[in-house]
Design an enzyme around this catalytic site. Structure first.
Site, PDB file in Angstrom:
ATOM      1  N   LYS A  27       0.257  44.602 -47.002  1.00  0.00           N
ATOM      2  CA  LYS A  27       1.513  45.342 -47.055  1.00  0.00           C
ATOM      3  C   LYS A  27       1.252  46.843 -47.105  1.00  0.00           C
ATOM      4  CE  LYS A  27       4.608  43.133 -49.527  1.00  0.00           C
ATOM      5  NZ  LYS A  27       5.007  42.606 -50.844  1.00  0.00           N
ATOM      6  N   ARG A  98       5.756  46.462 -55.801  1.00  0.00           N
ATOM      7  CA  ARG A  98       5.523  45.293 -54.945  1.00  0.00           C
ATOM      8  C   ARG A  98       4.046  44.937 -54.931  1.00  0.00           C
ATOM      9  NH1 ARG A  98       7.686  47.276 -49.211  1.00  0.00           N
ATOM     10  NH2 ARG A  98       8.052  45.041 -48.941  1.00  0.00           N
ATOM     11  N   GLY A 107       6.232  34.746 -51.187  1.00  0.00           N
ATOM     12  CA  GLY A 107       6.872  34.205 -52.383  1.00  0.00           C
ATOM     13  C   GLY A 107       5.945  34.016 -53.558  1.00  0.00           C
ATOM     14  N   MET A 109       4.089  36.340 -55.240  1.00  0.00           N
ATOM     15  CA  MET A 109       4.085  37.378 -56.265  1.00  0.00           C
ATOM     16  C   MET A 109       5.462  38.007 -56.326  1.00  0.00           C
ATOM     17  SD  MET A 109       0.674  37.953 -56.878  1.00  0.00           S
ATOM     18  CE  MET A 109      -0.784  38.236 -55.947  1.00  0.00           C
ATOM     19  N   ARG A 371       4.087  42.582 -40.646  1.00  0.00           N
ATOM     20  CA  ARG A 371       2.825  41.828 -40.696  1.00  0.00           C
ATOM     21  C   ARG A 371       2.787  40.874 -39.523  1.00  0.00           C
ATOM     22  NH1 ARG A 371       4.854  38.679 -45.983  1.00  0.00           N
ATOM     23  NH2 ARG A 371       6.563  37.584 -45.021  1.00  0.00           N
ATOM     24  N   HIS A 489      12.690  30.127 -47.895  1.00  0.00           N
ATOM     25  CA  HIS A 489      11.374  29.739 -48.398  1.00  0.00           C
ATOM     26  C   HIS A 489      10.887  28.472 -47.709  1.00  0.00           C
ATOM     27  CE1 HIS A 489       8.685  27.569 -51.174  1.00  0.00           C
ATOM     28  NE2 HIS A 489       8.150  28.752 -51.320  1.00  0.00           N
ATOM     29  N   SER A 797     -29.484  13.578 -36.121  1.00  0.00           N
ATOM     30  CA  SER A 797     -28.052  13.731 -36.328  1.00  0.00           C
ATOM     31  C   SER A 797     -27.827  13.822 -37.826  1.00  0.00           C
ATOM     32  CB  SER A 797     -27.304  12.537 -35.737  1.00  0.00           C
ATOM     33  OG  SER A 797     -25.930  12.672 -36.009  1.00  0.00           O
ATOM     34  N   GLY A 799     -26.248  13.423 -41.094  1.00  0.00           N
ATOM     35  CA  GLY A 799     -25.204  12.616 -41.728  1.00  0.00           C
ATOM     36  C   GLY A 799     -24.830  13.314 -43.013  1.00  0.00           C
ATOM     37  N   THR A 800     -23.921  14.275 -42.887  1.00  0.00           N
ATOM     38  CA  THR A 800     -23.673  15.154 -44.040  1.00  0.00           C
ATOM     39  C   THR A 800     -22.853  14.496 -45.143  1.00  0.00           C
ATOM     40  OG1 THR A 800     -21.947  16.130 -42.671  1.00  0.00           O
ATOM     41  CG2 THR A 800     -23.993  17.365 -42.893  1.00  0.00           C
ATOM     42  N   ASN A 801     -22.267  13.327 -44.865  1.00  0.00           N
ATOM     43  CA  ASN A 801     -21.575  12.632 -45.973  1.00  0.00           C
ATOM     44  C   ASN A 801     -22.601  12.164 -46.996  1.00  0.00           C
ATOM     45  OD1 ASN A 801     -19.350  12.981 -44.379  1.00  0.00           O
ATOM     46  ND2 ASN A 801     -19.342  10.883 -43.611  1.00  0.00           N
ATOM     47  N   ASP A 802     -23.590  11.396 -46.522  1.00  0.00           N
ATOM     48  CA  ASP A 802     -24.630  10.921 -47.435  1.00  0.00           C
ATOM     49  C   ASP A 802     -25.469  12.083 -47.951  1.00  0.00           C
ATOM     50  OD1 ASP A 802     -24.829   8.146 -48.176  1.00  0.00           O
ATOM     51  OD2 ASP A 802     -24.902   7.707 -46.028  1.00  0.00           O
ATOM     52  N   CYS A 864     -22.888  14.427 -37.528  1.00  0.00           N
ATOM     53  CA  CYS A 864     -21.876  13.386 -37.335  1.00  0.00           C
ATOM     54  C   CYS A 864     -21.104  13.076 -38.610  1.00  0.00           C
ATOM     55  CB  CYS A 864     -22.501  12.120 -36.758  1.00  0.00           C
ATOM     56  SG  CYS A 864     -23.676  11.345 -37.883  1.00  0.00           S
ATOM     57  N   TYR A 884     -24.720  19.801 -30.604  1.00  0.00           N
ATOM     58  CA  TYR A 884     -23.352  19.280 -30.639  1.00  0.00           C
ATOM     59  C   TYR A 884     -22.881  19.040 -32.067  1.00  0.00           C
ATOM     60  CZ  TYR A 884     -25.295  14.672 -31.674  1.00  0.00           C
ATOM     61  OH  TYR A 884     -25.940  13.637 -32.265  1.00  0.00           O
TER      62      TYR A 884
HETATM   63  P1  ADP Z   1       7.273  39.689 -50.752  1.00  0.00           P
HETATM   64  O1  ADP Z   1       5.836  40.031 -50.601  1.00  0.00           O
HETATM   65  O2  ADP Z   1       7.505  38.520 -51.624  1.00  0.00           O
HETATM   66  O3  ADP Z   1       7.970  39.646 -49.426  1.00  0.00           O
HETATM   67  P2  ADP Z   1       8.264  42.376 -51.116  1.00  0.00           P
HETATM   68  O4  ADP Z   1       7.454  43.304 -51.923  1.00  0.00           O
HETATM   69  O5  ADP Z   1       8.118  42.514 -49.652  1.00  0.00           O
HETATM   70  O6  ADP Z   1       7.937  40.891 -51.577  1.00  0.00           O
HETATM   71  O7  ADP Z   1       9.729  42.629 -51.558  1.00  0.00           O
HETATM   72  C1  ADP Z   1      10.728  41.733 -51.854  1.00  0.00           C
HETATM   73  C2  ADP Z   1      12.018  42.196 -51.237  1.00  0.00           C
HETATM   74  O8  ADP Z   1      12.409  43.477 -51.713  1.00  0.00           O
HETATM   75  C3  ADP Z   1      11.924  42.312 -49.734  1.00  0.00           C
HETATM   76  O9  ADP Z   1      13.115  41.849 -49.169  1.00  0.00           O
HETATM   77  C4  ADP Z   1      11.768  43.802 -49.527  1.00  0.00           C
HETATM   78  O10 ADP Z   1      12.248  44.195 -48.272  1.00  0.00           O
HETATM   79  C5  ADP Z   1      12.610  44.385 -50.649  1.00  0.00           C
HETATM   80  N1  ADP Z   1      12.124  45.705 -51.038  1.00  0.00           N
HETATM   81  C6  ADP Z   1      10.888  46.022 -51.434  1.00  0.00           C
HETATM   82  N2  ADP Z   1      10.762  47.341 -51.668  1.00  0.00           N
HETATM   83  C7  ADP Z   1      11.961  47.897 -51.405  1.00  0.00           C
HETATM   84  C8  ADP Z   1      12.448  49.227 -51.433  1.00  0.00           C
HETATM   85  N3  ADP Z   1      11.677  50.261 -51.771  1.00  0.00           N
HETATM   86  N4  ADP Z   1      13.733  49.428 -51.098  1.00  0.00           N
HETATM   87  C9  ADP Z   1      14.512  48.368 -50.738  1.00  0.00           C
HETATM   88  N5  ADP Z   1      14.111  47.099 -50.687  1.00  0.00           N
HETATM   89  C10 ADP Z   1      12.836  46.845 -51.008  1.00  0.00           C
HETATM   90 MG    MG Z   2       8.014  41.031 -48.151  1.00  0.00          MG
HETATM   91 MG    MG Z   3     -24.889   7.606 -43.952  1.00  0.00          MG
END
Ligand code: ADP
Ligand code: MG
Ligand code: MG
Length: 906
Positions: A27, A98, A107, A109, A371, A489, A797, A799-802, A864, A884
């Site tokens: 980020k 953030r 989701g 952190m 991203r 989510h 060959s 035999g990485t299990n054994d 294998c 192989y």
């Molecule tokens: P995640 O990594 O879980 O997506 P983010 O850090 O991207 O968390 O942020 C969670 C939400 O808050 C996102 O929708 C993001 O766009 C919004 N957000 C983060 N920083 C700001 C900011 N400075 N102003 C407005 N919205 C923000």
């Molecule tokens: Mg985000």
């Molecule tokens: Mg064997």
């Protein structure tokens, strides 16, 4: 120069850039880069991932001291760029705090928005903006987020209710409203008061008023969250090392909740489900942060085209759509156009599909994140091929864009077209993640796990999902949610997992207490069958049959590229002509392991096998083996035919004989009468075969050495089959493999039996066929003495299990009991039976290859074990110069791409 721990960005300048993702997190690096590209990004700064490691090591106080000055300077930088003041009611600067690791962890952190608010700043914000509702809405959001994330008030289990949600729900109920946008200023003021009281109740302290105190609380909470249970689970599932750490981004707030000229949303430069080159996304007016993905209100589409498609799927008329759910292109055309232009530029810059977050504050667009977007396996293949055809990326990059494991999604069944026509649609939601799934309904992640453990196929049905549902989603065939859009989510996580998902099926009614879901006029109970079509969003009654997928097109093109760049061939482990053909259709070039013992169990054969085992002398055994000979020969003929032109490695009998004899008195009686023995005699023989530790017992070449007639019969079957097929014009390459060799004498003994038998058959038939004799390297001693063993072997060959079993001293059958615990407690990172332990077992493999080739430079080497289809292990083997890798048919495409990547990476 002292170590730099804080990097600022803003106003077209940045101290970091996209290359610095290890230090700044994904980020932070991309926020810096978007600034450098001149895009509108609120100013801020990033505290490095190295500080996270220092935090884990030295603790909070030491780290705060370490970065205090740099953070204060960075805040001053943001103040200068925004003209606002932090911790000052005059013209307050509010920020978001953030997290942001190297790899995106959706989701995982928690983010705190509107940080810096207190009773003084809210008043000034209300006055300055002339919009008290906005000021108080921001305040109540802040107190809630800060309480949840920083003060630890977020409930640990789903059964418990978030204290703030509870207060809010009660207020909405009293007011008789549904949406939070329907609450007025007085309500919001009241909420803040109640929220703060709840905080005092919980912590015993007043809510912190000082913006600085809030900021340090927020920063440290992000570092703490790196070690929370959800984050640890996600890292484990995605093999992200703990040492990577997370960065902290502090950024000036922009407000999407300032009124009807403000909004927040997410956008994708291409379709993350299908890969189609179509910009798309969702937004909500007068909303903030996660509102879009939280499924609180129905999000609207960004483009007109997307909006019409959406309405169509939802059964909403064009008129209703245009009135109630207009696209951003219709409601805010200038911002929409700017957003699309930015998306195009970002995609051109990163040369990959982008997943973006934005906020519109009072008609002005701000970018908050970009991203490389998560995508399904099908989208991964299509997007990479489209970019290659457009000349944006080259062939090697195209291959490197593949996550090999994800190709698996493309190999699996789709609904049978004719069955689909007859299927009864009981509900319709959004096509959140494509694929076909049929399973029994369950309503919680825990149930999903419990049912899956009993080998049942389940569909996880939820009102909406949260990160707590991850484990359940991972084991389900598919996921159905009542709420949430294409970026909810459930949708995002399911696409990442390649799981079929239908989200936001609004008309279904889920009742967790009663464990029922009402759809299409029927009440489905836990355990009832339904089917999901993740590509159309349809939900069907019952179990709809599926058919095999098509493997041409872009998938075929990727396979061709893999063939062009790989230096390592991929063979398959197959015991039947059917599996061999399947694997060939996926591009397998030969068989790396054909287990003959599987053939011993079919039909009447087991009788002859038992007769052989129970015989008290060589003659008796030979008589029984003579019955098996034609059957084995026929099996091998079928396999040679299916692998026309390629090598076929056939392993001689491996398991302990005990596995073939009956253990129940009734069957023993039957066998006794068939063989003219008494029950006691049979029992005695069975007992005599019993071993304390059969895996380390009388098995492998130890059998062939003590009962050479077995090796003779199997060799004869293989050579005769080869001659028969050769006579029919088939190009045969038999390779006879001796299992469990640990000493030179062992392989010499068996090689002699094989060579003498083959010579005999050639003489009888008056013609010959080239064949190879080689060995498994699966006993540590074989790796240690590989130079000696190679004097006899034509091929090795692994035999990485054994080999894993014997190197660790973990029994593969008993290890799951404690390996699960080991994983959870960080004793091991991955299960060594799934992912080759390069550090330990890998040393033996390397030694085996090197010593073997030192004796015999042309020695053919392969693997294998199960690891032959696991990408990181495949790469390891390819880099050791193996000829192989061999794996089960469905993993062949995965191994082919991984092997090609290894060649490119070198
Ligand atoms: P995640 O990594 O879980 O997506 P983010 O850090 O991207 O968390 O942020 C969670 C939400 O808050 C996102 O929708 C993001 O766009 C919004 N957000 C983060 N920083 C700001 C900011 N400075 N102003 C407005 N919205 C923000
Ligand atoms: Mg985000
Ligand atoms: Mg064997």
């Amino acid at each position: 120069m002292p170590m730099k721990r804080v990097y600022t960005f803003g106003d077209g300048k940045a101290e970091g850039n996209a290359e610095m993702r290890n230090l700044l997190g994904g980020k932070g690096a991309n926020l810096a880069e978007m600034n450098l590209l001149g895009m509108p990004v609120p100013p801020g700064f990033t505290i490095t991932t190295e500080v996270c490691n220092e935090y884990t090591l030295k603790g909070r106080d030491a780290v705060v001291k370490l970065i205090q000055k740099e953070v204060e300077d960075a805040i001053a930088h943001v103040e200068a760029l925004t003209g606002k003041k932090f911790d000052n009611p005059e013209n307050p600067l509010l920020v978001s705090v953030r997290s942001g690791a190297r790899a995106s962890m959706p989701g995982m952190m928690d983010t705190v928005l509107n940080l810096g608010m207190n009773d003084a700043t809210v008043a000034s914000l209300a006055e300055k903006s002339g919009n008290p509702r906005f000021a108080w809405d921001s305040y109540r959001r802040f107190v809630q987020m800060y309480g949840d994330v920083v003060l630890g008030m977020k409930p640990k289990s789903k059964a418990d209710i978030d204290p703030f949600e509870e207060i809010m729900d009660k207020m909405k109920e009293e007011k008789g409203v549904k949406l939070d946008t329907e609450l007025d200023v007085e309500d919001l003021q009241n909420l803040v008061k109640q929220f703060k009281a709840a905080v005092k109740d919980f912590t015993g302290k007043d809510f912190p008023d000082s913006a600085w105190e809030q900021l340090w609380g927020g920063i440290c909470a992000v570092f703490d969250s790196w070690m929370n249970e959800r984050a640890i689970l996600y890292r484990r599932m995605n093999q992200i090392p703990e040492e990577w750490g997370t960065a902290v981004n502090v950024q000036a707030m922009v407000y999407g909740n300032m009124g009807d000229n403000s909004a927040t949303g997410v956008a994708f430069s291409r379709d993350a489900a299908t890969g189609e080159n179509m910009f798309n996304g969702e937004y909500l007016i007068n909303a903030q942060g996660e509102d879009v993905v939280a499924g609180i209100r129905t999000p609207q589409q960004i483009t007109v085209e997307g909006s019409r498609r959406w309405a169509n799927l939802q059964g909403i008329s064009e008129q209703e759509r245009a009135e109630k759910y207009p696209s951003l292109e219709e409601s805010m055309p200038t911002c929409a156009a700017e957003l699309i232009a930015i998306a195009n530029r970002l995609e051109n810059y990163y040369k990959d599909m982008q997943d973006m977050e934005f906020t519109i504050q009072d008609g002005k667009l701000w970018m908050l994140q970009t991203r490389n977007g998560k995508r399904t396996g099908a989208a991964m293949v299509k997007i990479a091929m489209d970019l290659l055809r457009a000349g944006e990326i080259d062939e090697k990059t195209t291959l490197l864009r593949m996550e090999p494991q994800k190709l698996d999604e493309l190999l699996h069944p789709v609904f049978d077209k004719s069955a689909l026509k007859r299927a009864k649609v009981v509900a319709k939601g959004l096509p959140a993640s494509p694929g076909a799934a049929a399973g029994q309904v369950v309503f919680s992640a825990e149930e999903a796990e419990a049912w899956a453990e009993k080998k049942k196929k389940v569909i996880l049905v939820r009102i909406e999902t949260s990160p707590e549902d991850l484990r359940g989603m991972a084991v389900a065939q598919g996921i159905l949610t009542m709420r949430g859009g294409m970026t909810s989510h459930a949708a995002v996580v399911a696409r990442g997992m390649g799981k079929c998902c239908v989200s936001g099926a609004g008309e279904i009614k889920v009742d967790y207490k009663a464990k029922t879901v009402d759809m299409g006029g029927k009440t489905y109970k836990e355990g009832d069958w339904i089917s999901l079509n993740g590509s159309t969003g349809e939900v069907y009654d019952g179990q709809v049959p599926t058919t095999e997928p098509e493997l041409g097109g872009d998938f075929g093109a990727i396979m061709n590229l893999a063939a062009k760049y790989t230096k390592t061939l991929v063979r398959t482990n197959a015991d039947t002509p059917r599996d061999a053909k399947q694997a060939r259709s996926f591009g397998a070039q030969g068989i790396g392991l054909c287990r003959t013992e599987h053939m011993f169990f079919e039909g009447d054969r087991i009788k002859a096998v038992r007769e052989m085992i129970l015989s008290s002398d060589v003659d008796g055994r030979r008589k029984a083996l003579a019955k098996l000979l034609p059957m084995q020969r026929a099996d091998f003929e079928g396999i040679f035919e299916a692998m026309d032109g390629y090598g076929v490695t056939i392993r001689l009998l491996d398991p302990p004989l005990h596995e073939f004899v009956p253990h129940q008195t009734a069957t023993q009686k039957e066998l006794a009468s068939e063989m003219g023995l008494t029950l006691e005699e049979v029992k005695a023989k069975v007992d005599s075969l019993e071993e304390f530790n059969p895996m380390l017992g009388h098995r492998g070449c130890r059998l062939g050495i003590t009962y050479p007639e077995i090796t003779e019969m199997q060799t004869r079957a293989i050579i005769e089959a080869a001659l028969n097929m050769k006579a029919r014009g088939i190009d045969v390459h038999p390779e006879i493999m001796i299992p469990l060799v640990g000493t030179l004498k062992e392989i010499q003994n068996q090689a002699d039996v094989i060579n003498i038998t083959a010579a005999k058959v050639f003489e009888e038939r008056g013609e010959s066929v080239p064949y190879k004799v080689g060995t498994m390297i699966e006993v540590p001693r074989a790796a240690l003495t590989a130079d000696q063993i190679a004097t006899v072997a034509d091929f090795f060959s692994f035999g990485t299990n054994d080999l894993t079993q014997m190197t660790f001293g973990y029994s593969r059958d008993d290890a799951p009991k404690f390996l699960k615990f080991y994983k959870e407690h960080g004793i091991i990172k991955t299960d060594p039976f799934e992912v080759l332990d390069q550090e330990g077992v890998g040393q033996l493999v390397r030694m085996g290859v090197e010593k073997g080739r030192a004796t015999k430079p042309e020695l053919k080497v392969g693997i294998c074990g199960e690891h032959g289809g696991e990408p990181s292990s495949v790469k390891f083997c390819a880099k050791l110069g193996m000829n192989y890798v061999s794996c089960s048919p469905y993993r062949v495409p995965i191994a082919r791409v991984a092997a090609a990547q290894a060649a490119i990476e070198e």
